[in-house]
Design an enzyme around this catalytic site. Sequence first.
Site, PDB file in Angstrom:
ATOM      1  N   CYS A 294       0.839  -1.198   0.000  1.00 21.82           N
ATOM      2  CA  CYS A 294       0.000   0.000   0.000  1.00 21.82           C
ATOM      3  C   CYS A 294       0.883   1.261   0.000  1.00 21.82           C
ATOM      4  CB  CYS A 294      -1.004  -0.009   1.150  1.00 21.82           C
ATOM      5  SG  CYS A 294      -2.346   1.195   0.902  1.00 21.82           S
TER       6      CYS A 294
ATOM      7  N   HIS B 128      -3.799  -4.973   0.712  1.00 20.96           N
ATOM      8  CA  HIS B 128      -3.291  -5.305   2.041  1.00 20.96           C
ATOM      9  C   HIS B 128      -3.452  -6.801   2.351  1.00 20.96           C
ATOM     10  CE1 HIS B 128      -2.525  -1.320   3.838  1.00 20.96           C
ATOM     11  NE2 HIS B 128      -3.537  -0.889   3.110  1.00 20.96           N
TER      12      HIS B 128
ATOM     13  N   GLU C 202      -2.093  -8.266   4.711  1.00 20.06           N
ATOM     14  CA  GLU C 202      -2.007  -8.406   6.173  1.00 20.06           C
ATOM     15  C   GLU C 202      -3.337  -8.079   6.852  1.00 20.06           C
ATOM     16  OE1 GLU C 202      -0.998  -3.997   5.692  1.00 20.06           O
ATOM     17  OE2 GLU C 202      -1.169  -5.821   4.481  1.00 20.06           O
TER      18      GLU C 202
END
Length: 225
Positions: A94, A172, A174
């Site tokens: 990002c 993302h 994560e």
Amino acid sequence: MKIGILQTGHAPDMLLPDTGDYDAMMARMLDGQGFEFETYAVVDQEFPKGPHAADGWLITGSKHGAYEDHPWIPPLEELIRAIHTANLPMVGVCFGHQIIAQALGGKVVKHPDGWRVGATQYDIEGTPLTLNAWHQDQVIEAPDGAEIIGRAEGCDIAAMRIGERIYTVQPHPEYGAAFMQGLLDHRAPGVVPDPLSDHARALLSTHTDNAAMATRIADVFRKGA
């Protein structure tokens, strides 16, 4: 193998007890891959001594814009260029994707089409992957020599490979559903348009390919070591 995490932002305070900060989320994403981690909170002016302080580098997301006037952004760009010159593996997620592009000669803007939020299908290296998006800024010009390897509707440069050792992604991997819900509850109001937030909420139960992307990221580090 030691991975230096360059932390460029902080998770919302109310989410920290459940998820940890962005560096913890990155380490958890790569759990079981055999890496050790050291965090440098560059957003708080904590920098490593140089590119060889770690064997590979991972740059996190952030609420800040790569083009904004913060005192830590120029030295971060210098470090990115030093890591590139040292031919060490580096991954950006990002904001990390954006700041690597900018540091190496690309262009990042607040996109006129607005926010991308929630589970989104990307084409990355010819494979459809569903990953969570949370961004308004985008890379609109890739650096010279970059290969654009990822796209999505409304995001033409969603992933890049620069040489053999730099790999960047806009979404993302994560972020899980619980963290996305926390962002929608605590960071979206008044910032993300309500229709987009509502759409993202409706997709919270969508399966995401976080594990597949984590494997790709781990492979960049292992192959680049």
